[in-house]
Scaffold this active site. Structure first.
Site, mmCIF file in Angstrom:
data_model
loop_
_atom_site.group_PDB
_atom_site.id
_atom_site.type_symbol
_atom_site.label_atom_id
_atom_site.label_comp_id
_atom_site.label_asym_id
_atom_site.label_seq_id
_atom_site.Cartn_x
_atom_site.Cartn_y
_atom_site.Cartn_z
ATOM 1 N N ASP A 105 0.828 -1.210 0.000
ATOM 2 C CA ASP A 105 0.000 0.000 0.000
ATOM 3 C C ASP A 105 0.861 1.258 0.000
ATOM 4 O O ASP A 105 2.000 1.237 0.467
ATOM 5 C CB ASP A 105 -0.874 0.065 1.265
ATOM 6 C CG ASP A 105 -1.750 -1.150 1.413
ATOM 7 O OD1 ASP A 105 -2.052 -1.786 0.392
ATOM 8 O OD2 ASP A 105 -2.120 -1.454 2.566
HETATM 9 N N1 URA Z 1 -1.257 -6.082 3.702
HETATM 10 C C1 URA Z 1 -1.751 -4.834 3.745
HETATM 11 O O1 URA Z 1 -2.816 -4.608 4.282
HETATM 12 N N2 URA Z 1 -1.045 -3.848 3.179
HETATM 13 C C2 URA Z 1 0.157 -4.039 2.574
HETATM 14 O O2 URA Z 1 0.769 -3.075 2.075
HETATM 15 C C3 URA Z 1 0.657 -5.343 2.538
HETATM 16 C C4 URA Z 1 -0.061 -6.342 3.121
#
Ligand code: URA
Length: 240
Positions: A105
């Site tokens: 993310d």
């Molecule tokens: N899980 C998430 O919620 N975000 C990420 O960036 C990676 C795994």
């Protein structure tokens, strides 16, 4: 050697097989000048001219494999409609077009693999590969141990149970840090798993992918994988 067009396009690192099928259905794929929309169609990259959006696919070219330590504030896509900085902009000196293997993310940091080897990318992202990914997360508050045990066993997300996970406490604080290891990578999976316990994730960092760690890799920096590391990933059987 004749292969299905969607495999040829995926192996060239353009996109996944499923998306390649969409490209075909949209009339964006041609073989020797003829648009091909039939999904079972085959071609031989060594002999035929396969084009996507008019651009000729080269036969298997040089594959490169990069491990990036993504800082917070970058999107893990090649371009962003909101024009936020992309992880690709961190790859100074890399001429090949590479793609992230999965996502981190915008607000997450840590390890991200990038490659132009579509076959390996698809293998690593498939559920069957079960490549473990380890995250360090800081939570808004302290979940009950029994609730954490439930997360480890698996909860239902999007109608499907999550694979068993490993969770351990790293730092006992008002906003504690935990380590969680998953063998699958679903959409916002870590955040959604903890949110199910009523705990918001305030920081999330991926610290390991299989045997690859962030050691020696400062945020914003990347390195090429060694041939031995690529082979180890290709033959991943849950050891190491
Ligand atoms: N899980 C998430 O919620 N975000 C990420 O960036 C990676 C795994």
């Amino acid at each position: 050697m004749e292969q299905r067009l969607q495999k040829i396009i995926a192996d060239a690192g353009i996109t996944s097989r499923r998306k390649a099928e969409e490209l075909m259905l949209q009339g964006r794929v041609s073989v020797n000048g003829q648009v091909i929309t039939q999904l079972g169609s085959k071609a031989d990259v060594a002999r035929d001219h396969v084009r996507v959006d008019g651009k000729l696919l080269r036969g298997p070219g040089r594959h490169i494999y990069l491990l990036l330590n993504k800082p917070v504030g970058y999107v893990s896509t090649v371009s962003d409609p909101e024009r936020r900085p992309t992880v690709i902009s961190l790859l100074r000196g890399v001429k090949e077009r590479v793609y992230p293997v999965g996502r981190l993310d915008y607000h997450s940091s840590g390890l991200l693999l990038l490659t132009n080897d579509g076959a390996l990318a698809n293998l690593l992202m498939s559920r069957a590969s079960a490549i473990p990914r380890t995250y360090h997360v800081k939570l808004e508050g302290r979940p009950e141990p029994s609730a954490l045990a439930k997360l480890e066993q698996g909860i239902v997300l999007d109608g499907r149970r999550t694979a068993p996970a490993r969770i351990r406490l790293l730092a006992e604080r008002e906003k504690p840090w935990y380590e969680i290891t998953l063998t699958e990578g679903r959409y916002h999976q870590v955040r959604r798993m903890f949110e199910r316990l009523g705990q918001a994730v305030v920081k999330l960092k991926r610290v390991r992918i299989a045997f690859l760690s962030e050691e020696g890799l400062a945020p914003g920096h990347f390195r090429h994988l060694t041939a031995a590391e690529v082979n180890r990933l290709r033959n991943w059987k849950g050891v190491g």
